[in-house]
Design a protein around this motif. Structure first.
Motif, mmCIF file in Angstrom:
data_model
loop_
_atom_site.group_PDB
_atom_site.id
_atom_site.type_symbol
_atom_site.label_atom_id
_atom_site.label_comp_id
_atom_site.label_asym_id
_atom_site.label_seq_id
_atom_site.Cartn_x
_atom_site.Cartn_y
_atom_site.Cartn_z
ATOM 1 N N VAL A 141 1.675 -8.662 7.420
ATOM 2 C CA VAL A 141 0.608 -7.579 8.038
ATOM 3 C C VAL A 141 0.338 -6.766 7.037
ATOM 4 C CG1 VAL A 141 0.364 -5.788 10.138
ATOM 5 C CG2 VAL A 141 1.618 -8.052 10.266
ATOM 6 N N VAL A 142 -0.738 -6.105 7.099
ATOM 7 C CA VAL A 142 -1.235 -5.117 5.876
ATOM 8 C C VAL A 142 -2.064 -4.003 6.748
ATOM 9 C CG1 VAL A 142 -3.462 -6.336 5.676
ATOM 10 C CG2 VAL A 142 -2.700 -4.769 3.877
ATOM 11 N N CYS A 143 -1.899 -2.802 6.316
ATOM 12 C CA CYS A 143 -2.461 -1.547 6.911
ATOM 13 C C CYS A 143 -4.129 -1.505 6.075
ATOM 14 C CB CYS A 143 -1.938 -0.378 6.587
ATOM 15 S SG CYS A 143 -2.435 1.129 6.965
ATOM 16 N N LEU A 144 -4.998 -1.502 6.853
ATOM 17 C CA LEU A 144 -6.422 -1.371 6.128
ATOM 18 C C LEU A 144 -6.654 0.192 5.648
ATOM 19 C CD1 LEU A 144 -8.571 -2.987 8.774
ATOM 20 C CD2 LEU A 144 -7.638 -4.178 6.650
ATOM 21 N N GLY A 147 -2.816 0.213 2.710
ATOM 22 C CA GLY A 147 -2.661 -1.170 1.961
ATOM 23 C C GLY A 147 -0.974 -1.489 2.005
ATOM 24 N N ALA A 148 -0.212 -1.173 2.802
ATOM 25 C CA ALA A 148 1.218 -1.295 2.771
ATOM 26 C C ALA A 148 1.175 -2.438 3.541
ATOM 27 C CB ALA A 148 1.786 -0.073 3.678
ATOM 28 N N PHE A 149 2.120 -3.521 2.922
ATOM 29 C CA PHE A 149 2.478 -4.611 3.868
ATOM 30 C C PHE A 149 3.678 -4.554 4.648
ATOM 31 C CE2 PHE A 149 -0.337 -6.107 0.342
ATOM 32 C CZ PHE A 149 -0.864 -6.850 0.994
ATOM 33 N N ALA A 195 3.215 2.207 10.440
ATOM 34 C CA ALA A 195 4.349 2.929 10.319
ATOM 35 C C ALA A 195 4.438 3.859 9.133
ATOM 36 C CB ALA A 195 5.603 2.198 10.392
ATOM 37 N N ASN A 196 3.368 3.564 8.132
ATOM 38 C CA ASN A 196 3.412 4.649 7.074
ATOM 39 C C ASN A 196 2.381 5.414 6.966
ATOM 40 O OD1 ASN A 196 4.423 4.875 4.022
ATOM 41 N ND2 ASN A 196 2.087 4.244 3.699
ATOM 42 N N CYS A 197 1.418 5.079 7.625
ATOM 43 C CA CYS A 197 0.309 6.395 7.605
ATOM 44 C C CYS A 197 -0.448 6.493 8.745
ATOM 45 C CB CYS A 197 -0.947 5.903 6.227
ATOM 46 S SG CYS A 197 -1.963 4.403 6.844
ATOM 47 N N GLY A 198 -0.042 5.452 9.847
ATOM 48 C CA GLY A 198 -0.931 5.769 10.977
ATOM 49 C C GLY A 198 -2.263 4.761 10.984
ATOM 50 N N GLY A 199 -2.460 4.019 10.158
ATOM 51 C CA GLY A 199 -3.756 3.468 9.837
ATOM 52 C C GLY A 199 -3.766 1.953 10.662
#
Length: 299
Positions: A141-144, A147-149, A195-199
């Motif tokens: 899964v990637v955050c748009l 970019g965290a996976f 979970a990292n940035c809310g994106g």
């Protein structure tokens, strides 16, 4: 760009007919230097349906597009509800005889690599190491935004916690890993943010309408250039993402061999199309080459 799939493709009447003769495939593999290009058809024997062919999911299901996913919160809710349910089955799929045969060919040094259009990770689960996931993997899964996976297992745990009691019954599973659900069944399903940035979270797959990363395409083109022949397994080659590599190989004078029960858009470029089930065909070829086909790696 990965285009929205064609619901129906009618093969021209003058396409070369399919055969059951596996000798050209055995000859190519025996020579070595074979690059494999696999499609959804290699995973049907693992319980993952194909897009096309008999019972193909495109007759009842249109895959999510990138534009729909990024442009609509409701589309994302619908996607993640269906995908979360589908993952419970999709994530338990195991390699079949076709995947294991490909891994055995690689272990014996007959392959230069595998390009797969599938997002199920079953080639790697069977033991193949040199795999290019052309359309990505549902296991990531990637955050748009940042970019965290993250892993799909981690997301599944978060979605379970946010949607306690979500237990709808689906009519069918689709090749892209989601399940058929009605709007009523989806209800007020809660989508969790990064979970990292809310994106916005997206599966690390190339949706229809989204471009395959150029570096990945170039890498695949280099693999075609370096290979002695191309073996296509279970792909209709209806969309350009796979057909372009068949055309490249043919234009370079490299033999193209296809194993697919139905006609494909690459048949005109192929030395042969073997119209047999993949598990049967590949284990037969392995037997002719005295290559044992194991049970694959545990996942």
């Amino acid at each position: 760009m990965r285009m929205r799939p064609t619901l129906h493709w009618t093969p021209p009447e003058d396409l070369p007919p399919g055969t059951t003769d596996l000798e050209p495939v055995a000859d190519a593999l025996g020579t070595g230097g074979v690059l494999v290009l696999s499609g959804a058809g290699i995973s049907t024997e693992s319980g993952i349906p194909d897009y096309r062919g008999e019972g193909g999911s495109l007759s009842r299901h249109t895959p999510m597009t990138y534009q729909d996913f990024t442009g609509s919160a409701q589309a994302r809710r619908r996607y993640w509800a269906r995908s979360h349910l589908g993952w419970r089955t999709f994530g338990r799929a195991r390699p079949n005889a076709g995947h294991r045969a490909v891994a055995a060919f690689e272990r014996h040094g007959l392959l230069t690599g595998v390009i797969t259009q599938n997002v199920d990770g079953l080639h790697q689960a069977a033991g193949s190491d040199e795999v290019v996931e052309l359309h990505g993997s549902l296991g990531r899964v990637v955050c748009l935004s940042c970019g965290a996976f993250s892993t799909r297992q981690e997301l599944a745990r978060r979605l379970e916690a946010a949607n306690a009691g979500f237990q709808p019954v689906s009519a069918a599973l689709n090749p892209d890993g989601d399940a058929d659900l009605t709007d009523e069944q989806i209800g007020d399903f809660r989508v969790v943010p990064c979970a990292n940035c809310g994106g916005i979270l997206k599966p690390d797959v190339v949706f229809f309408g989204e471009a395959v990363p150029p570096r990945r395409v170039e890498h695949c083109r280099n693999l075609i250039h370096e290979a002695a022949s191309l073996l296509v397994l279970g792909s209709s080659l209806t969309v350009m993402s796979g057909l372009r590599f068949v055309r490249q190989a043919a234009e370079a004078g490299k033999p193209v061999l296809i194993i697919n029960r139905d006609p494909t858009r690459g048949d005109r470029h192929a030395l042969t199309r073997v119209a047999l089930p993949l598990g049967t065909a590949l284990t037969t070829v392995a037997g002719r080459l005295d290559i044992p086909v194991g049970h694959g790696a545990a996942t």
